[in-house]
Design an enzyme around this catalytic site. Structure first.
Site, PDB file in Angstrom:
ATOM      1  N   SER A  47       0.875  -1.041  -0.261  1.00  0.00           N
ATOM      2  CA  SER A  47       0.137   0.043   0.022  1.00  0.00           C
ATOM      3  C   SER A  47       1.066   1.362   0.026  1.00  0.00           C
ATOM      4  O   SER A  47       1.673   1.508  -0.995  1.00  0.00           O
ATOM      5  CB  SER A  47      -0.809  -0.100   1.302  1.00  0.00           C
ATOM      6  OG  SER A  47      -2.065   0.980   1.002  1.00  0.00           O
ATOM      7  N   ASP A  60     -17.787 -17.145 -12.180  1.00  0.00           N
ATOM      8  CA  ASP A  60     -16.813 -17.986 -11.683  1.00  0.00           C
ATOM      9  C   ASP A  60     -16.618 -19.224 -12.816  1.00  0.00           C
ATOM     10  O   ASP A  60     -17.701 -19.448 -13.613  1.00  0.00           O
ATOM     11  CB  ASP A  60     -17.278 -18.658 -10.261  1.00  0.00           C
ATOM     12  CG  ASP A  60     -16.438 -19.527  -9.937  1.00  0.00           C
ATOM     13  OD1 ASP A  60     -15.249 -19.741 -10.280  1.00  0.00           O
ATOM     14  OD2 ASP A  60     -16.666 -20.457  -8.889  1.00  0.00           O
ATOM     15  N   ASP A 119     -14.117 -22.367  -8.907  1.00  0.00           N
ATOM     16  CA  ASP A 119     -13.552 -22.351  -7.629  1.00  0.00           C
ATOM     17  C   ASP A 119     -13.585 -21.235  -6.610  1.00  0.00           C
ATOM     18  O   ASP A 119     -12.992 -21.098  -5.652  1.00  0.00           O
ATOM     19  CB  ASP A 119     -11.954 -22.290  -7.888  1.00  0.00           C
ATOM     20  CG  ASP A 119     -11.469 -21.542  -8.673  1.00  0.00           C
ATOM     21  OD1 ASP A 119     -12.125 -20.294  -9.087  1.00  0.00           O
ATOM     22  OD2 ASP A 119     -10.298 -21.573  -9.179  1.00  0.00           O
ATOM     23  N   ASP A 136      -8.848  -6.267  -4.729  1.00  0.00           N
ATOM     24  CA  ASP A 136      -8.363  -5.085  -3.874  1.00  0.00           C
ATOM     25  C   ASP A 136      -9.458  -4.218  -3.990  1.00  0.00           C
ATOM     26  O   ASP A 136      -9.722  -3.375  -4.820  1.00  0.00           O
ATOM     27  CB  ASP A 136      -7.088  -4.535  -4.350  1.00  0.00           C
ATOM     28  CG  ASP A 136      -6.380  -3.628  -3.484  1.00  0.00           C
ATOM     29  OD1 ASP A 136      -7.087  -2.813  -2.929  1.00  0.00           O
ATOM     30  OD2 ASP A 136      -4.962  -3.796  -3.459  1.00  0.00           O
ATOM     31  N   HIS A 188      -6.982  -6.194  -0.283  1.00  0.00           N
ATOM     32  CA  HIS A 188      -6.035  -5.049  -0.216  1.00  0.00           C
ATOM     33  C   HIS A 188      -4.780  -5.731   0.666  1.00  0.00           C
ATOM     34  O   HIS A 188      -5.265  -5.956   1.801  1.00  0.00           O
ATOM     35  CB  HIS A 188      -6.567  -3.783   0.104  1.00  0.00           C
ATOM     36  CG  HIS A 188      -5.432  -2.791   0.341  1.00  0.00           C
ATOM     37  ND1 HIS A 188      -4.740  -2.330  -0.913  1.00  0.00           N
ATOM     38  CD2 HIS A 188      -4.885  -2.001   1.181  1.00  0.00           C
ATOM     39  CE1 HIS A 188      -3.661  -1.374  -0.603  1.00  0.00           C
ATOM     40  NE2 HIS A 188      -3.930  -1.279   0.756  1.00  0.00           N
TER      41      HIS A 188
END
Length: 537
Positions: free
Chosen positions: A203, A270, A277, A427, A466
């Site tokens: 970050s 997915d 998964d 994120d 994140h």
């Protein structure tokens, strides 16, 4: 506050921060034992004056760290170390920046590891330092003379002007000076220089790593800069976009309602990488239309809530990202699959009982103190048109100071440095697309992807929030092997957590490749996947 800081936790899951990566301590050479702890002989870096130097001996045992993203912690089994603190000032600028260097007394591995900060904290308060010492590193960090994670009281002078000295410190200056000081302290203490110097951070720490590579290419042999907050003047304003969208629509979905949209999108998309998964390899491939959820009833805290068209439009605009009135896209939106409630936070107004926005403090602070220069400014009043103005203003005023987005890494490459980055595709604070764009600019400037791979590699982690990757130290191990033995990482072995909470093994692929299911084998096993070109690139 505790919830906020937990969300901001950088570098690794908390357990990894506290107990450290599994890097063999002796790889850089024979262990060095030193007894004694005294104030180091240090020369002031150019442009600074040393205000004080202190040294405190710590016996082997537990270390109490009062300030971490998750609150106070006690870290057990830390070897004996000498804690040297050097306080610097830039004459005439009124700043006081501390550089801390922790020196293992028994089993130094010959390396320096400097650790970065997160949010508005420039450095570490002890947890990452202790982890590095436990792995045999001499560890360093700097507070840059600024505040803690969300303390921005230092932003403005008493007359309302931006404190440019402290902003320069936070942007890059203090990080470079920490590298200079740490190397001097190490040489003085051990009577030999560090064999290798590394920087690690996520970050804000990731941004600091990129700043080092761009501006001070000789400081470190290897830089591990994850989920980097580069393009700071743009993305900080851009992360207020979800609040602008909700305020204009006067629609404030709860975290539960946002989760319903995220879960529906992940379920719909997915399998696009060949495996069902619970992980989206590339959210940009997912074309899920949030309007499909209109009329659906979800249970939130025991109450049945019906998803409305207004809810769906809010989600669509947040996923799409900020745009001008003419449709120009300013920045990527929150990725499909990421937690929308991070930036689109809401709360109940006790005065009215109605739901209102709860802006994330980091971008709100940037806009109020640095862009508007009015700490009391109410960001809930920002319209789309005003948002664009703030975005342009932030970029114009601060890109050269803290943008950290230069594509010219030629000096870093020439110095022999290696840069490794990973980031989650889910994120919720810093979209991975921004990091990909940064890498692509470097590719264009420096001769293409294959040439850049020689010194800079990027790995994208499906479904990862994140700074939330559980690498178990494999990232730093890969970087040291690359720097010290020339073994460039083709893949990065990690453990990922699916939407259902299941843990699976994966070998992250070096950009621009992504992981694709082979069509057979357990989807929880990394060997069931191969690296292949991304569909969108």
């Amino acid at each position: 506050m505790k919830r906020l800081l937990t969300a901001l936790a950088a570098g690794a899951p908390l357990a990894a921060v506290l107990y450290g990566p599994g890097v063999p301590p002796a790889a850089a050479g024979a262990a060095v034992a030193v007894h004694g702890c005294a104030s180091a002989g240090v020369e002031a870096p150019a442009g600074t004056r040393i205000e004080s130097v202190t040294a405190v001996a710590h016996a082997a045992g537990a270390v109490d760290v009062p300030l971490t993203p998750a609150g106070p912690v006690r870290i057990p089994d830390v070897p004996a170390f000498c804690d040297v603190t050097v306080t610097l000032t830039h004459p005439g600028q009124g700043d006081h920046a501390k550089v801390r260097v922790w020196l293992p007394q028994e089993t130094w591995n010959g390396r320096l590891e400097t650790v970065g900060g997160l949010a508005y904290a420039a450095g570490d308060y002890g947890s990452a330092l202790a982890a590095a010492v436990k792995n045999g590193y001499a560890a360093a960090t700097t507070d840059a003379g600024v505040g803690t994670y969300v303390d921005i009281s230092w932003a403005l002078e008493g007359d309302g002007r931006v404190n440019t000295a402290l902003l320069d410190n936070f942007a890059s200056r203090s990080e470079h000076e920490a590298a200079v000081v740490a190397k001097e302290v190490i040489a003085d203490h051990y009577h030999r220089a560090a064999s290798y110097a590394y920087f690690t951070g996520c970050s804000t720490g990731g941004r600091q790593g990129y700043a080092e590579a761009q501006k001070y290419p000789g400081d470190y042999n290897g830089i591990l800069a994850n989920a980097p907050a580069v393009n700071w003047p743009r993305f900080e304003v851009a992360t207020l976009w979800p609040q602008v969208v909700m305020n204009e629509a006067r629609t404030y979905p709860t975290a539960c309602e946002f989760k319903a949209f995220t879960d529906a999108a992940v379920q719909a998309c997915d399998g696009q990488d060949g495996a069902e998964d619970g992980l989206l390899t590339d959210p940009d491939e997912c074309g899920y239309d949030p309007r499909r959820l209109i009329g659906t009833t979800v249970e939130c805290d025991g109450t049945q809530v019906t998803i409305t068209a207004a809810d769906a439009e809010v989600v669509r605009r947040i996923w799409d990202g900020p745009r001008t009135a003419s449709g120009e896209k300013l920045w990527p939106g929150v990725p499909i699959g990421a937690d929308l409630s991070g930036l689109a936070g809401t709360r109940v107004d006790p005065a009215t009982g109605g739901r209102v926005g709860a802006p994330f403090p980091v971008p709100a602070g940037w806009v109020t103190s640095w862009v508007k220069k009015q700490p009391a400014f109410d960001v809930s009043t920002v319209t789309s048109a005003q948002f664009v103005q703030l975005f342009r203003q932030s970029e114009a005023e601060y890109d050269k100071i803290i943008g950290t987005d230069s594509p010219d890494l030629s000096a870093f490459r020439k110095a022999g440095g290696k840069l490794l980055t990973w980031q989650g595709t889910a994120d919720q604070y810093i979209p991975a697309d921004g990091t990909v764009q940064c890498r692509e600019r470097v590719d264009r400037r420096m001769g293409g992807s294959k040439k850049v791979d020689g010194f800079y590699r990027l790995f994208l982690a499906p479904g990862t929030a994140h700074c939330g990757l559980d690498s178990q130290g494999q990232d730093l191990a890969a970087l040291t092997a690359w720097v010290e033995h020339g073994k460039a990482p083709q893949t990065l072995p990690v453990t990922l957590t699916t939407a259902s909470g299941r843990t699976v093994g994966r070998d992250l692929c070096a950009y621009p490749m992504v992981s694709r299911y082979k069509g057979h084998g357990d989807v929880a096993d990394a060997s069931s996947f191969r690296c292949a070109p991304a569909a969108r690139r």
